[in-house]
Design an enzyme around this catalytic site. Sequence first.
Site, PDB file in Angstrom:
ATOM      1  N   LYS A 284      -9.331   3.046 -19.339  1.00  0.00           N
ATOM      2  CA  LYS A 284      -9.753   3.352 -20.703  1.00  0.00           C
ATOM      3  C   LYS A 284      -8.576   3.183 -21.674  1.00  0.00           C
ATOM      4  O   LYS A 284      -8.089   2.090 -21.825  1.00  0.00           O
ATOM      5  CB  LYS A 284     -10.370   4.750 -20.731  1.00  0.00           C
ATOM      6  CG  LYS A 284     -11.333   5.032 -19.547  1.00  0.00           C
ATOM      7  CD  LYS A 284     -12.593   4.194 -19.578  1.00  0.00           C
ATOM      8  CE  LYS A 284     -13.408   4.260 -18.285  1.00  0.00           C
ATOM      9  NZ  LYS A 284     -13.764   5.586 -17.806  1.00  0.00           N
TER      10      LYS A 284
ATOM     11  N   TYR B 104     -17.664  13.589 -15.578  1.00  0.00           N
ATOM     12  CA  TYR B 104     -17.923  12.161 -15.454  1.00  0.00           C
ATOM     13  C   TYR B 104     -18.968  11.964 -14.338  1.00  0.00           C
ATOM     14  O   TYR B 104     -18.885  12.621 -13.290  1.00  0.00           O
ATOM     15  CB  TYR B 104     -16.614  11.453 -15.113  1.00  0.00           C
ATOM     16  CG  TYR B 104     -16.751   9.962 -15.027  1.00  0.00           C
ATOM     17  CD1 TYR B 104     -16.981   9.211 -16.166  1.00  0.00           C
ATOM     18  CD2 TYR B 104     -16.667   9.309 -13.812  1.00  0.00           C
ATOM     19  CE1 TYR B 104     -17.124   7.843 -16.083  1.00  0.00           C
ATOM     20  CE2 TYR B 104     -16.797   7.942 -13.725  1.00  0.00           C
ATOM     21  CZ  TYR B 104     -17.030   7.208 -14.870  1.00  0.00           C
ATOM     22  OH  TYR B 104     -17.173   5.854 -14.796  1.00  0.00           O
TER      23      TYR B 104
ATOM     24  N   ASP C 161      -8.926  16.051 -15.896  1.00  0.00           N
ATOM     25  CA  ASP C 161      -9.192  14.635 -16.155  1.00  0.00           C
ATOM     26  C   ASP C 161      -8.902  14.414 -17.646  1.00  0.00           C
ATOM     27  O   ASP C 161      -9.660  14.860 -18.507  1.00  0.00           O
ATOM     28  CB  ASP C 161     -10.648  14.312 -15.798  1.00  0.00           C
ATOM     29  CG  ASP C 161     -10.994  12.846 -16.018  1.00  0.00           C
ATOM     30  OD1 ASP C 161     -10.331  12.188 -16.855  1.00  0.00           O
ATOM     31  OD2 ASP C 161     -11.932  12.354 -15.376  1.00  0.00           O
TER      32      ASP C 161
ATOM     33  N   ARG D 289       0.829  -1.217   0.000  1.00  0.00           N
ATOM     34  CA  ARG D 289       0.000   0.000   0.000  1.00  0.00           C
ATOM     35  C   ARG D 289       0.858   1.260   0.000  1.00  0.00           C
ATOM     36  O   ARG D 289       0.426   2.331  -0.420  1.00  0.00           O
ATOM     37  CB  ARG D 289      -0.995  -0.004   1.171  1.00  0.00           C
ATOM     38  CG  ARG D 289      -1.923   1.215   1.176  1.00  0.00           C
ATOM     39  CD  ARG D 289      -3.250   0.987   1.905  1.00  0.00           C
ATOM     40  NE  ARG D 289      -3.085   0.266   3.138  1.00  0.00           N
ATOM     41  CZ  ARG D 289      -2.546   0.757   4.267  1.00  0.00           C
ATOM     42  NH1 ARG D 289      -2.128   2.005   4.304  1.00  0.00           N
ATOM     43  NH2 ARG D 289      -2.418   0.014   5.341  1.00  0.00           N
TER      44      ARG D 289
HETATM   45  C1  LIG Z   1     -14.198   6.126 -16.505  1.00  0.00           C
HETATM   46  C2  LIG Z   1     -13.907   7.520 -16.148  1.00  0.00           C
HETATM   47  C3  LIG Z   1     -13.611   7.898 -14.836  1.00  0.00           C
HETATM   48  C4  LIG Z   1     -13.646   6.918 -13.674  1.00  0.00           C
HETATM   49  O1  LIG Z   1     -12.706   5.927 -13.820  1.00  0.00           O
HETATM   50  P1  LIG Z   1     -12.827   4.446 -13.187  1.00  0.00           P
HETATM   51  O2  LIG Z   1     -11.570   3.816 -13.615  1.00  0.00           O
HETATM   52  O3  LIG Z   1     -14.053   3.820 -13.750  1.00  0.00           O
HETATM   53  O4  LIG Z   1     -12.962   4.639 -11.705  1.00  0.00           O
HETATM   54  C5  LIG Z   1     -13.299   9.222 -14.584  1.00  0.00           C
HETATM   55  N1  LIG Z   1     -13.309  10.138 -15.576  1.00  0.00           N
HETATM   56  C6  LIG Z   1     -13.607   9.821 -16.846  1.00  0.00           C
HETATM   57  C7  LIG Z   1     -13.592  10.886 -17.883  1.00  0.00           C
HETATM   58  C8  LIG Z   1     -13.919   8.506 -17.179  1.00  0.00           C
HETATM   59  O5  LIG Z   1     -14.224   8.201 -18.446  1.00  0.00           O
END
Ligand SMILES: *Cc1c(COP(=O)(O)O)cnc(C)c1O
Length: 394
Positions: free
Chosen positions: A209, A112, A184, A59
């Site tokens: 992603k 998001y 983000d 951790r």
């Molecule tokens: C999927 C996504 C998140 C969250 O990510 P997780 O890996 O599902 O927790 C945050 N911001 C954007 C733009 C996303 O597409």
Amino acid sequence: MEKKYNHFETSVIHAGYDAKEMLGSLASPLFQTSTFTFETAEQGERRFAGEEEGYIYTRLGNPTVTILEEKIAELENGERGLAFGSGMAAVSAVLIALTKANDHILCSSGLYGCTYGLLSMMKEKYNIEHDFSTMESKDAIRALVRPETACIYVETPINPTMKLIDLKMVAEVAHEKGIPVVVDNTFSSPYLQRPLELGCDVVLHSATKYIGGHGDVIAGLAVGKKEFLDEVAMTTLKDIGGVMAPFDAWLLIRGLKTLPIRVDRHCDNAEKLFEKLRSHPKVANVYYPNDEEHSDYPIREKQMKRGGGLVSFEIKGSKKDAQRLLNSLKFIKIAVSLGDAETLIQHPATMTHSVVPEETRLEMGITDQLIRLSAGLEAWEDIWADLEQALDSL
Ligand SMILES: *Cc1c(COP(=O)(O)O)cnc(C)c1O
């Protein structure tokens, strides 16, 4: 941080890893361990006191995770990278680290869904308020900044309407006021857009992603100044505990090696689908950052290498027609998420943005007829053939 390699395509493969330190292993080893043994009690004491470098407990750090963190730091051109168990773990750790009770966060008007949920929770529990701004000018931002504004939080392209925000402009106005900008960058990946190079302070990713790219891992990353990320590492990461598993880091290191080739292919396919969609009679609007007729196109040219792999479109018809379209597809998969080898399609109003109150959702431009598509790596002709037969069947 000094960049070790001149080209992104080389960094994705080599950054953060030295085979000499790992018995010559070409692929980075997987340190699937929860803890690390000390040779003596005194060594344990020194490690905990920070007097000796070395691992203690996963951790707090793990060698496989470190390779990934160093790689993403170099790719985003930041001082330090930090890995999390999900994109939301990264978003929440950074936002909690930056705020205290009664602060304020200024956000892009389009977030998001779970980030929106987190902000609502922070408001309820800690009276941390937020406002949304389209951020189309410095004055629009200045008008909403308060003395207690702790950070500006931006997504661009905005999901799912693909509106763009000029990151350099946002960073300039934020820094006038001494406020950090958090971006983000999930939709673009560092291959297409590098917010730190435009003056922003922290970059976040859902590595689930494009960075992972194969739909087999949930993970998050943050990159920024060493001082800030050291603080996150020792507080909201370590003590809240949303850490990345070593195996997930291993999968992401593997996924990253092909990021530029994959993203170019995603972009090639999305460009073709954008062209085809906008000339189909059943389609009312198509949203894609590389649309030369769109008013945001100059921002795309300035800050994004290409338009990305996501295309959203509104069909002529009703919510039922949108659902019928999804149900008529043959191989395109109905799923949220994006950036995978498979083409994925979803209905934001009833899926990713179903938690957003209807009025806010419509203000964001997310109508019942809007559909979001994440172009996969298949042949674009096959993707289009599937979409076209579904559109024709309406
Ligand atoms: C999927 C996504 C998140 C969250 O990510 P997780 O890996 O599902 O927790 C945050 N911001 C954007 C733009 C996303 O597409």
